[in-house]
Design an enzyme around this catalytic site. Structure first.
Site, short mmCIF file in Angstrom:
data_model
loop_
_atom_site.label_atom_id
_atom_site.label_comp_id
_atom_site.label_asym_id
_atom_site.label_seq_id
_atom_site.Cartn_x
_atom_site.Cartn_y
_atom_site.Cartn_z
N TYR A 98 33.34 -28.71 15.26
CA TYR A 98 33.25 -30.12 15.65
C TYR A 98 34.55 -30.86 15.33
CZ TYR A 98 28.32 -29.63 16.74
OH TYR A 98 27.13 -29.25 17.33
N GLU A 140 21.46 -27.86 13.67
CA GLU A 140 21.87 -26.45 13.81
C GLU A 140 21.75 -25.72 12.48
OE1 GLU A 140 25.70 -27.11 15.60
OE2 GLU A 140 24.68 -28.12 17.28
N TYR A 188 14.57 -18.72 24.56
CA TYR A 188 15.55 -17.84 25.18
C TYR A 188 16.39 -17.18 24.10
CZ TYR A 188 18.39 -22.04 24.36
OH TYR A 188 18.99 -23.13 23.79
N ARG A 203 25.66 -15.46 27.66
CA ARG A 203 24.76 -16.24 28.52
C ARG A 203 23.37 -16.28 27.87
NH1 ARG A 203 29.15 -16.61 30.18
NH2 ARG A 203 29.93 -16.40 32.32
N SER A 206 15.87 -16.52 29.29
CA SER A 206 14.54 -16.73 28.73
C SER A 206 13.87 -15.39 28.44
CB SER A 206 13.66 -17.52 29.70
OG SER A 206 14.12 -18.84 29.82
N GLY A 274 13.21 -19.70 37.34
CA GLY A 274 12.56 -20.54 36.35
C GLY A 274 11.18 -20.06 35.97
N THR A 276 10.54 -17.33 34.50
CA THR A 276 10.56 -16.46 33.33
C THR A 276 9.90 -17.07 32.08
OG1 THR A 276 12.89 -17.10 33.01
CG2 THR A 276 12.45 -14.98 34.07
N PRO A 277 10.24 -18.30 31.67
CA PRO A 277 9.54 -18.83 30.50
C PRO A 277 8.07 -19.10 30.76
CG PRO A 277 10.93 -20.52 31.47
CD PRO A 277 11.27 -19.24 32.16
N VAL A 384 16.70 -26.35 31.49
CA VAL A 384 17.74 -26.18 32.51
C VAL A 384 18.48 -24.90 32.21
CG1 VAL A 384 19.87 -27.11 33.48
CG2 VAL A 384 18.00 -28.65 32.91
N GLY A 386 21.76 -23.17 32.29
CA GLY A 386 23.14 -23.61 32.43
C GLY A 386 23.31 -25.00 31.86
#
Length: 394
Positions: A98, A140, A188, A203, A206, A274, A276-277, A384, A386
């Site tokens: 950061y 985090e 994911y 990448r 999910s 979409g 998959t989840p 989303v 990406g």
């Protein structure tokens, strides 16, 4: 939150910063990658950088965060921050990064806005940045503590299943033979691969299998570029990865997870990959004996391109109060519908919690229809694939 003086300065300068934020973020990434080229090769998605979508997402999140601080001074936009924090944690982002971002972002702001960046303006936007950054660092840190820390682990591919011409499912187990941690349906993992040019790209995919299984399952759609290059990692996985190969996976992350209320009416709406989840969610609901109503909605180009279709409908069939509504642009079969997803004739129960995943135009349209049917905006959740352009596009 923001001090009174900084809030007044941010409010006065937000239109100018907002108008220039696209140029600012473009300059930022140019500076960042010139100083740290390893970040582009080994952390940032090169495809998203080429397409400009990551710049749009960064610009949208900064503008949305600043606007929220002004409009709701006693609240944090926790839903937005949680989504970003989960993505960062899946990539292994560290607190010291950061500082690097701050250095190059504020240099870019000064370059673009010039003399308009007085010491007072710089101090006010510095406060905005660190409010957002420190909130993310804290989130985090908690996610790392829950998952056992950042980093990727080696997993061996034990099975490869061709779902459709463009979707492949990989089933994996830990290469070290160690235990498999649990996950929440809808989450994911990050997948790291080394590409032929030596770049290490990451990448998110999910988890499309049921929670609690001894293997992890991801289903990867091959990305065909139109105005942008083909997906580097998806095409690499399709072309090169076979049983016996080893991939690097993060622990599971993601905040698109089901409500803990056992009999809440649910609506699971997806389009394309979409799904998959949603398959993982249905598997979890079936295994847990969910008794409440579940409405399953899916849109695709054709039945043949509906990945995981057998699992999608089979898990729904195991629920005592489920209805399935399938929409195909072509080749619709008896019991399915032709065209794009349309909820006009789909009953939506009072108190429904909705979960959406698919292309942004699809999710925008479904969200609008759900609100018109009385679903509370706070009860509509989305994922989303990406960069999150929902904020960037208003």
């Amino acid at each position: 939150m923001l001090t009174e003086q900084s809030a007044a300065t941010v409010r006065a300068t937000l239109p100018a910063v907002g108008a220039a934020i696209g140029e600012i973020t473009e300059r930022f990434y140019t500076r960042l990658f010139a100083a740290h080229p390893d970040l582009l090769r080994n952390l940032f998605n090169r495809g998203n950088q080429a397409a400009g979508t990551q710049r749009q997402a960064l610009a949208g999140s900064i503008a949305a965060f600043a606007t929220h601080l002004l409009d709701h001074p006693d609240q944090r936009p926790d839903a937005m921050l949680a989504r970003i924090a989960h993505k960062h944690a899946s990539l292994g982002v560290a607190p010291e990064q950061y500082d690097v971002v701050h250095e190059h972002l504020f240099a870019a702001i000064a370059e673009v806005l010039g003399e308009a960046v007085t010491p007072e303006v710089a101090a006010a936007w510095d406060e905005v940045y660190w409010l957002m950054a420190n909130a993310l660092i804290t989130s985090e840190k908690r996610l790392y503590e829950e998952s056992g820390g950042p980093g990727l682990r080696a997993w061996e591919v034990v099975e490869r299943v061709e779902e459709t011409p463009d979707v492949v499912t990989f089933r994996l187990r830990p290469a070290d033979g160690g235990p498999v941690a649990g996950f929440r349906a809808g989450q994911y993992v990050s997948v790291g691969v080394t590409l032929p040019d030596g770049a290490r790209q990451i990448r998110q995919y999910s988890l499309s299998g049921a929670p609690g299984e001894a293997v992890r399952q991801i289903s990867v759609k091959r990305v065909h570029g139109a105005a942008t290059p083909d997906g580097e990692v998806s095409n690499h996985l399709h072309a090169r990865v076979r049983p016996g190969d080893v991939l690097e996976l993060s622990e599971p992350y993601g905040d698109l997870v089901l409500s803990d209320e056992p009999d809440t009416p649910l609506l699971l709406a997806s389009a394309g990959i979409g799904v998959t989840p949603m398959v993982a969610m249905l598997a979890d609901l079936a295994a847990g004996g969910h008794r409440g109503p579940v409405t399953v909605v899916h849109g695709d180009r054709s039945p043949a391109e509906h990945a995981l279709r057998a699992d999608h409908t089979a898990y729904a069939g195991k629920l005592p109060d489920a209805s399935v509504h399938l929409f195909y642009e072509k080749g619709a079969e008896p019991g399915t519908r032709t065209g794009l997803v349309d909820l006009a004739d789909v009953p939506v129960r009072p108190g429904t919690h909705a979960y959406l995943c698919g292309p942004l135009p699809f999710m925008r349209a479904v969200r609008t229809q759900l609100i018109e049917k009385g679903v509370a905006p706070a009860d509509i959740h989305y994922e989303v694939f990406g960069p999150d352009l929902w904020l960037a596009q208003g």
